[in-house]
Scaffold this motif. Sequence first.
Motif, PDB file in Angstrom:
ATOM      1  N   PRO A 276       3.479   6.028  -6.030  1.00  0.00           N
ATOM      2  CA  PRO A 276       3.383   5.260  -7.269  1.00  0.00           C
ATOM      3  C   PRO A 276       3.398   3.757  -7.041  1.00  0.00           C
ATOM      4  CG  PRO A 276       5.574   6.203  -7.021  1.00  0.00           C
ATOM      5  CD  PRO A 276       4.699   6.821  -5.966  1.00  0.00           C
ATOM      6  N   SER A 277       4.159   3.302  -6.042  1.00  0.00           N
ATOM      7  CA  SER A 277       4.288   1.876  -5.804  1.00  0.00           C
ATOM      8  C   SER A 277       4.549   1.636  -4.323  1.00  0.00           C
ATOM      9  CB  SER A 277       5.441   1.283  -6.630  1.00  0.00           C
ATOM     10  OG  SER A 277       5.729  -0.039  -6.215  1.00  0.00           O
ATOM     11  N   VAL A 327      10.542   9.390 -18.694  1.00  0.00           N
ATOM     12  CA  VAL A 327       9.799   8.138 -18.554  1.00  0.00           C
ATOM     13  C   VAL A 327       9.692   7.753 -17.084  1.00  0.00           C
ATOM     14  CG1 VAL A 327       9.830   5.663 -19.042  1.00  0.00           C
ATOM     15  CG2 VAL A 327      10.389   7.294 -20.855  1.00  0.00           C
ATOM     16  N   VAL A 328      10.785   7.906 -16.337  1.00  0.00           N
ATOM     17  CA  VAL A 328      10.779   7.559 -14.912  1.00  0.00           C
ATOM     18  C   VAL A 328       9.813   8.466 -14.143  1.00  0.00           C
ATOM     19  CG1 VAL A 328      12.163   7.476 -12.807  1.00  0.00           C
ATOM     20  CG2 VAL A 328      13.109   6.609 -14.955  1.00  0.00           C
ATOM     21  N   ARG A 329       9.801   9.743 -14.473  1.00  0.00           N
ATOM     22  CA  ARG A 329       8.880  10.667 -13.806  1.00  0.00           C
ATOM     23  C   ARG A 329       7.436  10.282 -14.110  1.00  0.00           C
ATOM     24  NH1 ARG A 329      11.439  15.316 -11.754  1.00  0.00           N
ATOM     25  NH2 ARG A 329       9.378  16.240 -11.463  1.00  0.00           N
ATOM     26  N   TRP A 330       7.158   9.906 -15.362  1.00  0.00           N
ATOM     27  CA  TRP A 330       5.804   9.484 -15.721  1.00  0.00           C
ATOM     28  C   TRP A 330       5.419   8.215 -14.979  1.00  0.00           C
ATOM     29  CZ3 TRP A 330       4.750   4.780 -18.133  1.00  0.00           C
ATOM     30  CH2 TRP A 330       3.397   4.575 -18.453  1.00  0.00           C
ATOM     31  N   TRP A 331       6.340   7.244 -14.931  1.00  0.00           N
ATOM     32  CA  TRP A 331       6.039   5.977 -14.257  1.00  0.00           C
ATOM     33  C   TRP A 331       5.830   6.189 -12.768  1.00  0.00           C
ATOM     34  CZ3 TRP A 331       8.937   3.621 -10.382  1.00  0.00           C
ATOM     35  CH2 TRP A 331       8.467   2.357  -9.978  1.00  0.00           C
ATOM     36  N   SER A 332       6.657   7.031 -12.153  1.00  0.00           N
ATOM     37  CA  SER A 332       6.582   7.227 -10.706  1.00  0.00           C
ATOM     38  C   SER A 332       5.361   8.041 -10.284  1.00  0.00           C
ATOM     39  CB  SER A 332       7.844   7.927 -10.201  1.00  0.00           C
ATOM     40  OG  SER A 332       7.895   9.260 -10.662  1.00  0.00           O
ATOM     41  N   GLY A 333       4.831   8.852 -11.209  1.00  0.00           N
ATOM     42  CA  GLY A 333       3.688   9.688 -10.870  1.00  0.00           C
ATOM     43  C   GLY A 333       4.027  10.852  -9.973  1.00  0.00           C
TER      44      GLY A 333
END
Length: 359
Positions: A276-277, A327-333
Motif C-alpha cells: 500500500p505504501s 478503514v485501515v484495511r481499506w487504506w492499506s489494501g
Amino acid sequence: MPSPAIPEKPWHDPLTIDLLLKVLNTTFLHPFVAWMIPLCLRAQATPYHHPAMLITAAWATLLTLLYFLSILNQRVAHGNPRAVDLSEEVIVVTGGASGLGLLIAEVYGLRGASVAVLDVREMEVGEARGVEFYKCDVGDREQVEKAAKEIEEDLGTPTILINNAAIAHGKSILDLTNDEVERTFRVNLLSHFYTIKAFLPGMIRQNRGTIVTISSALAHLGCRNLSDYTCSKSALLALHASLTAELLPAHRETIKTLLVTPGQFSTPLFAGIKTPSPFFAPILEPVDVAKEVIKAVDAGEGGVLAMPLYARWVDWMRVLPAGVQRVVRWWSGVDVAVEGFVGRRGEGVEKEKEILFEG
C-alpha cells in the motif's frame, strides 16, 4: 528486439520510515550521542543550571533509562542469553533450498557450522559449502523422522532448528480444494510439531538449543485469498507462546525460542503483490531478514523479531474500533494485495498455481 525500458524509480524511493528510524536510533535517539550534547555544552563553560544544559541532560538521562529498561525487559521475559559456539552447533533449516532459508543456511555453512537443509525442492545453488541437503517433505511426519535419524548419524545432534518452510495457494476459500487446505496446514503448521518433536529431545539432552519459528505479519490480520496461509501462520503465534511456556521452568537459560513475523519479501515468489505504501510498508530484502535472524541466534537470544516497523504494531489493530479497523484495511489494501499475484507453478500435490513463502 530491444528489451523494454525499465521505468525509473522516483528519487525518494529508498526513503522509508524504517530507514528514518534507523538513522534516529543511531543519532538523536542513541544515549551515547545524546550525552555528547551536554558534554559539549559543558566544554564551552555552559553553566549547569542553564536551560539548554538541563534539557539536553534530561533527554540523555531519559534515553539511558529507556535503554537499560529494554535490557531488563528482555532478561525478565527471556532470561540470559545462552552461549553459542558454531563449531559445536548443528543447524537444521526447513525450506532452505531457496530464498530466506537458503541465505541463512549458506551463511552458517560458510562460518563453519554443520547445516542440514530439509526441502522438497533441490537447492537453487546446487551445492553450498558446509550445507548438507536432505530431500524431505516436512509436512510428512515419517519423512521428517527419517531425515532426523540421517542428520543425527551424519552431522550429530541438532541444536538449532529454523522452521522456515511454508506454502499458500492464493485462492478464495471456495476455490481452495480440501487437499490444498490440508497440504497448507501440514507444511505450515504440522511440520513445526513434527520437527520440534524430532529435534527438541536432543536439545534437552545437550542442554542447549534454539528454535526459530517464522510466522508472518499477516498472521495478525488475515487476508483475502490467503485464508489457508494466514490461519496456519496465526496458529504459529500460539505454538511459539505455548512452546516457550513449556520450556520456561527447566530450560529458560539453555533453550531459546525466537518468533519471526516479517512483512512482504522482494522475491519472485511475491511478484505481483502490491504494497500500500513503500514508505510506511516497505518491501523487505531477504538478506536483511536473514541478518536479523542470524544476529539473534548468534547472540543466544530468545524473543520476537518483527520487521518492518508496522509489523511491530500490527497486532494493535485488534484493539481498534471495528469501523476504524475496516478503514485501515481499506487504506492499506491488504485485502486486494494478492489479486495481482503472478507466482510460480508449485511442485507439490497438484500442478496448479501455488505460492511458496519463505516465512
